[in-house]
Design a protein around this motif. Structure first.
Motif, PDB file in Angstrom:
ATOM      1  N   GLU A 171      -2.393  -1.817 -20.201  1.00 34.83           N
ATOM      2  CA  GLU A 171      -3.278  -2.970 -20.028  1.00 34.83           C
ATOM      3  C   GLU A 171      -4.120  -2.740 -18.771  1.00 34.83           C
ATOM      4  OE1 GLU A 171      -2.706  -7.524 -18.647  1.00 34.83           O
ATOM      5  OE2 GLU A 171      -1.351  -6.823 -20.211  1.00 34.83           O
ATOM      6  N   TYR A 172      -5.432  -2.724 -18.948  1.00 35.64           N
ATOM      7  CA  TYR A 172      -6.364  -2.461 -17.850  1.00 35.64           C
ATOM      8  C   TYR A 172      -6.251  -3.545 -16.776  1.00 35.64           C
ATOM      9  CZ  TYR A 172     -10.941  -1.913 -15.543  1.00 35.64           C
ATOM     10  OH  TYR A 172     -11.954  -1.754 -14.624  1.00 35.64           O
ATOM     11  N   GLU A 173      -6.061  -3.109 -15.511  1.00 34.59           N
ATOM     12  CA  GLU A 173      -5.975  -4.047 -14.401  1.00 34.59           C
ATOM     13  C   GLU A 173      -7.213  -4.015 -13.514  1.00 34.59           C
ATOM     14  OE1 GLU A 173      -2.124  -3.029 -12.593  1.00 34.59           O
ATOM     15  OE2 GLU A 173      -1.492  -5.001 -13.323  1.00 34.59           O
ATOM     16  N   GLY A 174      -7.901  -2.879 -13.458  1.00 33.69           N
ATOM     17  CA  GLY A 174      -9.091  -2.812 -12.632  1.00 33.69           C
ATOM     18  C   GLY A 174      -9.388  -1.399 -12.168  1.00 33.69           C
ATOM     19  N   THR A 175     -10.510  -1.276 -11.457  1.00 32.67           N
ATOM     20  CA  THR A 175     -11.007   0.018 -10.986  1.00 32.67           C
ATOM     21  C   THR A 175     -11.248  -0.031  -9.485  1.00 32.67           C
ATOM     22  OG1 THR A 175     -12.076   0.436 -13.109  1.00 32.67           O
ATOM     23  CG2 THR A 175     -12.921   1.674 -11.226  1.00 32.67           C
ATOM     24  N   THR A 176     -10.931   1.059  -8.817  1.00 32.91           N
ATOM     25  CA  THR A 176     -11.247   1.226  -7.401  1.00 32.91           C
ATOM     26  C   THR A 176     -12.189   2.411  -7.276  1.00 32.91           C
ATOM     27  OG1 THR A 176      -9.140   0.323  -6.653  1.00 32.91           O
ATOM     28  CG2 THR A 176     -10.314   1.750  -5.110  1.00 32.91           C
ATOM     29  N   GLU A 177     -13.331   2.173  -6.649  1.00 31.47           N
ATOM     30  CA  GLU A 177     -14.277   3.252  -6.384  1.00 31.47           C
ATOM     31  C   GLU A 177     -13.727   4.091  -5.237  1.00 31.47           C
ATOM     32  OE1 GLU A 177     -17.122   4.032  -7.999  1.00 31.47           O
ATOM     33  OE2 GLU A 177     -16.779   2.398  -9.401  1.00 31.47           O
ATOM     34  N   LEU A 178     -13.735   5.386  -5.401  1.00 31.77           N
ATOM     35  CA  LEU A 178     -13.257   6.301  -4.353  1.00 31.77           C
ATOM     36  C   LEU A 178     -14.481   6.793  -3.588  1.00 31.77           C
ATOM     37  CD1 LEU A 178     -10.580   8.191  -6.468  1.00 31.77           C
ATOM     38  CD2 LEU A 178     -10.285   6.174  -5.003  1.00 31.77           C
ATOM     39  N   ASN A 179     -15.101   5.876  -2.865  1.00 31.20           N
ATOM     40  CA  ASN A 179     -16.379   6.140  -2.211  1.00 31.20           C
ATOM     41  C   ASN A 179     -16.252   6.424  -0.718  1.00 31.20           C
ATOM     42  OD1 ASN A 179     -15.683   3.578  -1.471  1.00 31.20           O
ATOM     43  ND2 ASN A 179     -17.412   2.573  -2.461  1.00 31.20           N
ATOM     44  N   ARG A 239       0.848  -1.197   0.000  1.00 33.74           N
ATOM     45  CA  ARG A 239       0.000   0.000   0.000  1.00 33.74           C
ATOM     46  C   ARG A 239       0.884   1.248   0.000  1.00 33.74           C
ATOM     47  NH1 ARG A 239      -5.123  -1.378   0.097  1.00 33.74           N
ATOM     48  NH2 ARG A 239      -5.642  -3.408   0.904  1.00 33.74           N
ATOM     49  N   ASN A 240       0.966   1.884  -1.164  1.00 34.44           N
ATOM     50  CA  ASN A 240       1.840   3.049  -1.297  1.00 34.44           C
ATOM     51  C   ASN A 240       1.098   4.311  -1.744  1.00 34.44           C
ATOM     52  OD1 ASN A 240       1.317   2.147  -3.877  1.00 34.44           O
ATOM     53  ND2 ASN A 240       3.455   1.826  -4.441  1.00 34.44           N
ATOM     54  N   LEU A 241      -0.223   4.213  -1.913  1.00 31.52           N
ATOM     55  CA  LEU A 241      -1.024   5.391  -2.265  1.00 31.52           C
ATOM     56  C   LEU A 241      -2.074   5.626  -1.190  1.00 31.52           C
ATOM     57  CD1 LEU A 241      -1.904   4.865  -6.051  1.00 31.52           C
ATOM     58  CD2 LEU A 241      -0.056   6.225  -5.102  1.00 31.52           C
ATOM     59  N   ARG A 242      -2.106   6.835  -0.673  1.00 33.60           N
ATOM     60  CA  ARG A 242      -3.197   7.241   0.225  1.00 33.60           C
ATOM     61  C   ARG A 242      -4.003   8.276  -0.555  1.00 33.60           C
ATOM     62  NH1 ARG A 242      -1.907  10.028   5.772  1.00 33.60           N
ATOM     63  NH2 ARG A 242      -1.166  11.571   4.313  1.00 33.60           N
ATOM     64  N   ILE A 243      -5.229   7.898  -0.893  1.00 35.27           N
ATOM     65  CA  ILE A 243      -6.068   8.760  -1.726  1.00 35.27           C
ATOM     66  C   ILE A 243      -7.147   9.387  -0.854  1.00 35.27           C
ATOM     67  CG2 ILE A 243      -7.593   8.860  -3.734  1.00 35.27           C
ATOM     68  CD1 ILE A 243      -6.159   6.349  -4.783  1.00 35.27           C
ATOM     69  N   ARG A 244      -7.139  10.710  -0.812  1.00 32.30           N
ATOM     70  CA  ARG A 244      -8.174  11.462  -0.091  1.00 32.30           C
ATOM     71  C   ARG A 244      -9.104  12.074  -1.117  1.00 32.30           C
ATOM     72  NH1 ARG A 244      -4.413  14.562   4.223  1.00 32.30           N
ATOM     73  NH2 ARG A 244      -2.812  13.006   4.030  1.00 32.30           N
ATOM     74  N   THR A 245     -10.385  11.760  -0.972  1.00 31.66           N
ATOM     75  CA  THR A 245     -11.365  12.168  -1.974  1.00 31.66           C
ATOM     76  C   THR A 245     -12.395  13.105  -1.381  1.00 31.66           C
ATOM     77  OG1 THR A 245     -11.100  10.022  -3.043  1.00 31.66           O
ATOM     78  CG2 THR A 245     -13.048  11.304  -3.644  1.00 31.66           C
ATOM     79  N   GLN A 246     -12.677  14.160  -2.115  1.00 33.46           N
ATOM     80  CA  GLN A 246     -13.777  15.068  -1.814  1.00 33.46           C
ATOM     81  C   GLN A 246     -14.587  15.200  -3.091  1.00 33.46           C
ATOM     82  OE1 GLN A 246     -12.633  19.075  -0.851  1.00 33.46           O
ATOM     83  NE2 GLN A 246     -14.709  19.670  -0.290  1.00 33.46           N
TER      84      GLN A 246
END
Length: 152
Positions: A63-71, A30-37
């Motif tokens: 090459e598409y690996e997948g999606t993460t919802e930023l919910n 885990r190397n990304l901390r995503i803060r979403t507004q």
């Protein structure tokens, strides 16, 4: 010529990603901390944020690996270190009464260093969006488009 082929493959990958969205496996450290507004600015509309992750192969082919919802307000995830990844942050907005919808995206090529962490700020407020990535020292990482990839 390689750039044109990469663009065609990327477009095909993006279309495939839209029609067959799959969750990102997120098996890396885990190397990304995503803060979403994400705020639409109206009670009659909504906005959703997500990030598509693409592995960038030799020849700059994504090459598409997948999606993460930023919910959630904050999500931690991992993308492989020492390997370029193409990240596409998407903001999908929709209006309830007008039955309209739109999508805006912000993309960047990122090659995380081993052992490093990155803070990502993803904002969509009143139809204005911004994505900023900072390293652990607080320096902003410059946005790089896929076409900036150097074939090897």
């Amino acid at each position: 010529m390689i750039g044109r082929i990469s663009a065609i493959l990327l477009a095909a990958g993006l279309l495939a990603g839209c029609s067959g969205m799959k969750p990102y496996a997120d098996t890396a450290e885990r190397n990304l901390r995503i803060r979403t507004q994400a705020e639409s600015g109206s009670a009659f509309s909504s906005v959703r944020a997500s990030v598509d992750v693409y592995r960038v192969e030799r020849g700059c082919i994504a090459e598409y690996e997948g999606t993460t919802e930023l919910n959630r307000a904050e999500i931690t995830m991992g993308i492989p270190a020492e390997r370029p990844s193409y990240l596409v942050f998407r903001f999908a907005s929709s209006a309830f009464l007008g039955s309209s919808s739109s999508t805006i995206s912000h993309d960047t090529l990122l090659t995380p260093r081993r052992g490093s962490t990155y803070d990502v700020r993803v904002r969509y407020v009143d139809n204005i969006y911004d994505v900023a990535i900072h390293d652990a020292a607080g320096r902003e990482i410059e946005t790089r488009r896929l076409r900036a990839c150097k074939s090897s």
